[in-house]
Design a protein around this motif. Structure first.
Motif, short mmCIF file in Angstrom:
data_model
loop_
_atom_site.label_atom_id
_atom_site.label_comp_id
_atom_site.label_asym_id
_atom_site.label_seq_id
_atom_site.Cartn_x
_atom_site.Cartn_y
_atom_site.Cartn_z
N THR A 121 -10.40 -0.21 -2.13
CA THR A 121 -9.18 -0.93 -2.52
C THR A 121 -8.13 -0.68 -1.46
O THR A 121 -7.76 0.46 -1.18
N SER A 123 -4.65 -0.43 0.50
CA SER A 123 -3.26 -0.10 0.22
C SER A 123 -2.34 -0.81 1.20
O SER A 123 -2.77 -1.18 2.30
N GLN A 124 -1.09 -0.96 0.81
CA GLN A 124 -0.13 -1.62 1.69
C GLN A 124 0.08 -0.83 2.98
O GLN A 124 0.27 -1.42 4.05
N SER A 125 0.00 0.49 2.90
CA SER A 125 0.21 1.31 4.09
C SER A 125 -0.84 1.06 5.15
O SER A 125 -0.58 1.20 6.35
N GLU A 126 -2.05 0.68 4.73
CA GLU A 126 -3.12 0.42 5.70
C GLU A 126 -2.88 -0.85 6.49
O GLU A 126 -3.43 -1.02 7.58
N ALA A 141 -3.29 -6.31 0.10
CA ALA A 141 -3.14 -4.99 -0.52
C ALA A 141 -3.41 -5.10 -2.02
O ALA A 141 -3.04 -6.09 -2.66
N GLY A 142 -4.08 -4.10 -2.56
CA GLY A 142 -4.40 -4.08 -3.98
C GLY A 142 -5.76 -4.67 -4.31
O GLY A 142 -6.25 -4.49 -5.43
#
Length: 391
Positions: A121, A123-126, A141-142
């Motif tokens: 899943t 993440s926005q940070s990735e 993201a998500g």
């Protein structure tokens, strides 16, 4: 679900192949394998220093065709993928920005460590570090994705978003940079300096036509890499539905007015405003596979890189057997194995919608022994649309 890492150390792999080979060998050959090794044979007679010289290097023999006159790239190279022999080159070691062809080294580095069947899943940070104007496959993201879907996003859409996610799974951006640098050194690719694994323009990031050909040849010997880079079309998941994606290598797909090259087995294209257009291509005719790298054509527009690669592939197939090699893509350890008759055979492409099987062949004197079926995967095809952005 946590990503499952698959260690693939060279010592373990070598030991495993040796064990399997001894089991499959006939008794007399197996016994000979334990005997005192024969002295190594001399390496092919060529001067590797020719590739260190600027300009065009070729050693034509009787009946050899002239090199194509329509190649304007700052650097290029033509080599036999099986033997590693360089048939001709121009400024082979000139250091230039590689653009997304550097993703070939990223794949060679990270593919062995990541389980293609695992899900992750995002993440926005990735996704926060993806550079402006990057080519994207459309990761959100998500959402949860299979690792294999992310790899298709890298190879087909040249998605920098997919590279960022996979690099995170591989231990992080900087760890991946260090691994890529080490992988390049291990392959004998000394012109490459990695700063950004996705090939995005970065100060000091360079490679060469020689190194790109090394990466392409190594990719053909990796079953996962070879399968991904030869995939023309696929579907990318987006929740409960999916959308088609198409390989941006136009010699593979025959798009945008560029004719598909017969026998092409893929590898990787790239473009940034700083690097210009770059390309690693490989094609097969009969029992011969050639790998060609082209960096930054100076004439002919945005698709000239494909036409120049086409000209060099055509020349290479006509010239094979009629020119003396001007160097080798093999590292010193590979040259030693080749001298002893232990070089792996080049992988062969399969048509779309077929079961794709990669095998490793090892020669023992005049005998050739099948030591393992590596992978079998079915490809899918679909009608496509391509996200916009850099390649």
């Amino acid at each position: 679900m946590a990503i499952r890492y698959l260690p693939r150390s060279s010592s373990v792999r070598t030991a495993a192949l040796a064990t399997v080979a001894l089991v499959l060998l006939p008794a007399p050959v197996a016994a000979a394998a334990t005997a005192e090794p024969a002295p190594p044979k001399p390496v092919p007679a060529y001067s590797s220093t020719l590739l260190d010289r600027p300009g065009t290097q070729a050693r034509p023999g009787a009946g050899a065709p002239a090199l194509p006159a329509d190649v304007s790239a700052l650097s290029w190279l033509v080599a036999d993928a099986r033997t590693g022999e360089v048939l001709a080159a121009h400024n082979a070691h000139r250091q230039l920005p590689p653009a997304s062809t550097l993703k070939s080294l990223f794949a060679l580095t990270a593919l062995p460590h990541l389980d293609a069947t695992a899900r992750h899943t995002v993440s926005q940070s990735e996704l926060s570090g993806v550079g402006d104007g990057s080519s994207l496959v459309g990761i959100e993201a998500g959402r949860s994705y299979r690792v294999s879907d992310l790899w298709r996003g890298v190879f087909l859409s040249s998605g920098n978003d997919a590279v960022h996610v996979l690099a995170k799974l591989n231990g992080g951006w900087q760890q991946t940079v260090q691994q890529m640098r080490a992988k390049a050194r291990a392959l004998g690719a000394r012109d490459t300096h990695v700063v950004s694994p996705d090939g995005y323009d970065a100060a000091g990031q360079v490679s060469s036509a020689y190194d790109l050909a090394v990466f392409g040849r190594a990719g053909l010997a990796d079953p996962e890499f070879a399968r991904y880079c030869a995939t023309a079309v696929a579907r990318f998941p987006n929740g409960n539905w999916s959308y088609p994606i198409k390989n941006t290598n136009r010699l593979l797909t025959g798009a945008d007015g560029v004719a598909r090259y017969p026998g092409l087995v893929g590898i990787k294209n790239g473009y940034t405003s700083h690097a210009g257009h770059t390309l690693i291509s490989a094609a097969q005719r009969g029992n011969r596979t050639l790998v060609v790298s082209v960096m930054n054509p100076q004439e002919g527009g945005g698709y000239a890189v494909y036409e120049e690669a086409r000209s060099l592939l055509d020349w290479g197939f006509k010239a094979a057997g009629r020119v003396q090699p001007v160097g080798s893509l093999l590292s010193q350890s590979e040259q030693s194995r080749t001298a002893q008759g232990l070089a792996p055979a080049a992988l062969s492409p399969e048509p779309d919608d077929s079961d794709w099987t990669a095998i490793l062949l090892v020669g023992a004197g005049s005998a050739v022994v099948l030591v393992g079926t590596v992978l079998m995967i079915r490809r899918r095809t679909a009608r496509v649309r391509r996200p916009s952005g850099r390649e």
